[in-house]
Design a protein around this motif. Structure first.
Motif, PDB file in Angstrom:
ATOM      1  N   CYS A  88      32.774  43.951  12.342  1.00  0.00           N
ATOM      2  CA  CYS A  88      33.991  43.266  13.248  1.00  0.00           C
ATOM      3  C   CYS A  88      35.283  42.704  12.708  1.00  0.00           C
ATOM      4  N   GLN A  89      35.342  41.618  12.951  1.00  0.00           N
ATOM      5  CA  GLN A  89      37.250  40.666  12.306  1.00  0.00           C
ATOM      6  C   GLN A  89      37.309  39.645  13.293  1.00  0.00           C
ATOM      7  N   GLU A 101      32.065  48.434  17.103  1.00  0.00           N
ATOM      8  CA  GLU A 101      33.194  47.713  15.857  1.00  0.00           C
ATOM      9  C   GLU A 101      34.124  47.329  16.697  1.00  0.00           C
ATOM     10  N   GLY A 159      43.332  39.125  14.582  1.00  0.00           N
ATOM     11  CA  GLY A 159      42.062  38.729  13.641  1.00  0.00           C
ATOM     12  C   GLY A 159      42.508  37.792  12.514  1.00  0.00           C
ATOM     13  N   ILE A 199      36.825  41.587   7.541  1.00  0.00           N
ATOM     14  CA  ILE A 199      36.217  42.259   7.650  1.00  0.00           C
ATOM     15  C   ILE A 199      34.225  41.991   7.545  1.00  0.00           C
ATOM     16  N   ILE A 257      37.359  45.897  14.709  1.00  0.00           N
ATOM     17  CA  ILE A 257      38.953  45.575  13.531  1.00  0.00           C
ATOM     18  C   ILE A 257      39.849  45.901  14.469  1.00  0.00           C
TER      19      ILE A 257
END
Length: 302
Positions: free
Chosen positions: A178-179, A267, A207, A211, A269
């Protein structure tokens, strides 16, 4: 500028209010309970308060006609079978009231959605975007993953787990990337897009520069706090069992934890980076975010 803020009592709203006031804006806050706002806010004498339950359209006080921009920061994270319907109703009632004003822009903080396997929670966020987009004012959507700061439910899970458990047994999805983004940067983006015509009728992922997996965020927090922590991943650990375990470990409700888990599995990102051209900003790293929080003694919600 006259700015309407729905969700003024939330952890984002409470941090956005002083920024807007410092910029010289006139702030109108929509709250369900004025007494609650007055009891917890230091800005009661600097804002105009309107009351209204967005799930009950008849309870909403009329918005001033000369509103220039509006923030919709209402966010339910509890897991109920009719969550999507309730969130859609809230957004509809808000935009229906806002359409009676001269508002030029609505700003909504949403979540980054994994298109391959979106959670029900994040799907609901996306549906709210669609509802708000039907309004007369231009819509600007900012989509974030985990927000790093006290008051953020995901951050509170990281904090509580790390503070309380030297050894953690967790499912394999803690390795999902994730970010994360610092709450300071989220608020800065929210303020910067206001009445910026380059952001009208557009959606942006936001973000930080890192990461990271949920595991790396836990271990990063531990390092910042100078704590020795160990994580063991197991192949099978059901969401309900994990939610019960987290419920007794963290300060969050069971329904909130269960909803969060469904989101953290995916996820999250940034899929696109156009925000960097429209609102250039050097966001804090995860490490910098943690040190900022700890330097100010803000590991807990203030």
């Amino acid at each position: 500028m006259k700015v309407l803020l729905a969700g003024a009592n939330g952890y984002i709203g409470t941090r956005l209010i002083p920024v807007l006031l410092e910029k010289g804006h006139e702030v109108v806050c929509l709250v369900r309970d004025k007494k609650h706002f007055r009891g917890y806010s230091n800005f009661t004498n600097h804002v105009t308060l309107l009351t209204g339950d967005l799930l009950k359209e008849s309870s909403i006080e009329a918005f001033p006609a000369d509103i220039d921009a509006a923030y919709y920061l209402v966010h339910s994270i509890t897991k109920t079978h009719d969550l999507a319907a309730l969130e859609a109703l809230s957004a509809y009632n808000f935009i229906h009231a806002l359409d009676k004003t001269n508002c030029r822009q609505t700003i909504f903080l949403s979540g980054i959605v994994n298109k391959d396997s979106p959670s029900k929670h994040l799907e609901s966020r996306k549906h709210v975007e669609d509802v708000l987009r039907e309004g007369k004012s231009a819509l600007t959507v900012l989509r974030a993953a985990i927000i790093v700061g006290p008051g953020s439910a995901a951050f509170e899970i990281i904090r509580d787990l790390t503070e309380k458990l030297p050894l953690m047994t967790v499912p394999q999805w803690v390795n999902t990337p994730c970010q994360p983004i610092a709450i300071r940067d989220v608020v800065a983006y929210l303020e910067s897009v206001m009445l910026n015509e380059k952001t009208f009728n557009r959606s942006f992922d936001i973000g930080g520069p890192d990461i990271l997996s949920f595991r790396e965020m836990i271990l990063g927090y531990a390092k910042a706090r100078k704590l020795k922590r160990h994580i063991i991943t197991v192949p099978f650990l059901s969401s309900k069992i994990l939610s019960c375990w987290l419920y007794f470990t963290t300060s969050l409700s069971y329904k909130m934890v269960l909803s969060l888990i469904s989101s953290l599995k995916n996820e999250t990102i940034m899929h696109e980076h156009s925000i960097e051209e429209v609102v250039p900003r050097q966001c804090l790293t995860y490490k910098e975010s943690l040190h900022l929080i700890m330097d100010h003694g803000l590991t807990k919600e203030q």
